[in-house]
Design a protein around this motif. Sequence first.
Motif, PDB file in Angstrom:
ATOM      1  N   ARG A 127       0.832  -1.209   0.000  1.00 45.22           N
ATOM      2  CA  ARG A 127       0.000   0.000   0.000  1.00 45.22           C
ATOM      3  C   ARG A 127       0.862   1.254   0.000  1.00 45.22           C
ATOM      4  O   ARG A 127       0.634   2.186  -0.776  1.00 45.22           O
ATOM      5  CB  ARG A 127      -0.948   0.014   1.198  1.00 45.22           C
ATOM      6  N   ARG A 128       1.887   1.295   0.864  1.00 44.87           N
ATOM      7  CA  ARG A 128       2.783   2.465   0.925  1.00 44.87           C
ATOM      8  C   ARG A 128       3.464   2.709  -0.420  1.00 44.87           C
ATOM      9  O   ARG A 128       3.562   3.846  -0.872  1.00 44.87           O
ATOM     10  CB  ARG A 128       3.841   2.280   2.015  1.00 44.87           C
ATOM     11  N   LYS A 129       3.947   1.643  -1.052  1.00 52.22           N
ATOM     12  CA  LYS A 129       4.620   1.782  -2.352  1.00 52.22           C
ATOM     13  C   LYS A 129       3.639   2.290  -3.417  1.00 52.22           C
ATOM     14  O   LYS A 129       4.005   3.121  -4.251  1.00 52.22           O
ATOM     15  CB  LYS A 129       5.237   0.453  -2.799  1.00 52.22           C
ATOM     16  N   ALA A 130       2.398   1.803  -3.402  1.00 53.44           N
ATOM     17  CA  ALA A 130       1.402   2.247  -4.371  1.00 53.44           C
ATOM     18  C   ALA A 130       1.089   3.727  -4.173  1.00 53.44           C
ATOM     19  O   ALA A 130       0.943   4.474  -5.145  1.00 53.44           O
ATOM     20  CB  ALA A 130       0.140   1.398  -4.264  1.00 53.44           C
ATOM     21  N   VAL A 131       1.016   4.189  -2.924  1.00 47.26           N
ATOM     22  CA  VAL A 131       0.778   5.606  -2.638  1.00 47.26           C
ATOM     23  C   VAL A 131       1.972   6.424  -3.115  1.00 47.26           C
ATOM     24  O   VAL A 131       1.811   7.441  -3.795  1.00 47.26           O
ATOM     25  CB  VAL A 131       0.512   5.832  -1.126  1.00 47.26           C
ATOM     26  N   GLU A 132       3.199   5.993  -2.786  1.00 49.70           N
ATOM     27  CA  GLU A 132       4.412   6.698  -3.207  1.00 49.70           C
ATOM     28  C   GLU A 132       4.480   6.857  -4.719  1.00 49.70           C
ATOM     29  O   GLU A 132       4.933   7.879  -5.230  1.00 49.70           O
ATOM     30  CB  GLU A 132       5.662   5.948  -2.748  1.00 49.70           C
ATOM     31  N   GLY A 166       1.953   6.998  -6.731  1.00 50.77           N
ATOM     32  CA  GLY A 166       0.770   7.664  -7.259  1.00 50.77           C
ATOM     33  C   GLY A 166      -0.253   6.714  -7.879  1.00 50.77           C
ATOM     34  O   GLY A 166      -1.124   7.145  -8.624  1.00 50.77           O
ATOM     35  N   MET A 167      -0.160   5.447  -7.556  1.00 51.43           N
ATOM     36  CA  MET A 167      -1.078   4.468  -8.125  1.00 51.43           C
ATOM     37  C   MET A 167      -2.424   4.463  -7.410  1.00 51.43           C
ATOM     38  O   MET A 167      -3.437   4.108  -7.997  1.00 51.43           O
ATOM     39  CB  MET A 167      -0.447   3.066  -8.069  1.00 51.43           C
ATOM     40  N   ILE A 168      -2.414   4.825  -6.122  1.00 55.00           N
ATOM     41  CA  ILE A 168      -3.642   4.944  -5.333  1.00 55.00           C
ATOM     42  C   ILE A 168      -3.513   6.170  -4.438  1.00 55.00           C
ATOM     43  O   ILE A 168      -2.411   6.687  -4.220  1.00 55.00           O
ATOM     44  CB  ILE A 168      -3.898   3.692  -4.452  1.00 55.00           C
ATOM     45  N   GLY A 169      -4.644   6.632  -3.923  1.00 54.47           N
ATOM     46  CA  GLY A 169      -4.633   7.765  -3.004  1.00 54.47           C
ATOM     47  C   GLY A 169      -4.188   7.324  -1.620  1.00 54.47           C
ATOM     48  O   GLY A 169      -4.191   6.128  -1.290  1.00 54.47           O
ATOM     49  N   SER A 170      -3.820   8.267  -0.789  1.00 59.97           N
ATOM     50  CA  SER A 170      -3.330   7.938   0.545  1.00 59.97           C
ATOM     51  C   SER A 170      -4.428   7.776   1.576  1.00 59.97           C
ATOM     52  O   SER A 170      -4.191   7.340   2.690  1.00 59.97           O
ATOM     53  CB  SER A 170      -2.349   9.016   1.038  1.00 59.97           C
ATOM     54  N   ARG A 171      -5.666   8.128   1.206  1.00 60.25           N
ATOM     55  CA  ARG A 171      -6.784   8.032   2.145  1.00 60.25           C
ATOM     56  C   ARG A 171      -7.149   6.579   2.385  1.00 60.25           C
ATOM     57  O   ARG A 171      -7.247   5.765   1.491  1.00 60.25           O
ATOM     58  CB  ARG A 171      -7.985   8.792   1.588  1.00 60.25           C
TER      59      ARG A 171
END
Length: 70
Positions: free
Chosen positions: A56-61, A63-68
């Motif tokens: 999840r952290r890598k996907a947020v970093e 820009g693949m998913i939002g951080s919410r």
Amino acid sequence: MTHLIRNSADHALKLRGAAAAGKPEEGVITLKAFHARKIVIEISDDGKGIDLEFVRRKAVERGMIGSRRR
């Protein structure tokens, strides 16, 4: 199919002994195939599994998913 089995060996079983002190260097990869209206193939290993929070952290970093969170 080859990729899935190699991935289990490379990322789960290979790291298992090094990551967990006192654990054996051998592991088990299980392949199951059956027909249930379609062909189902399951591959599992006895590695430590996927660190979902890391993914999840890598996907947020990236820009693949939002951080919410939900």
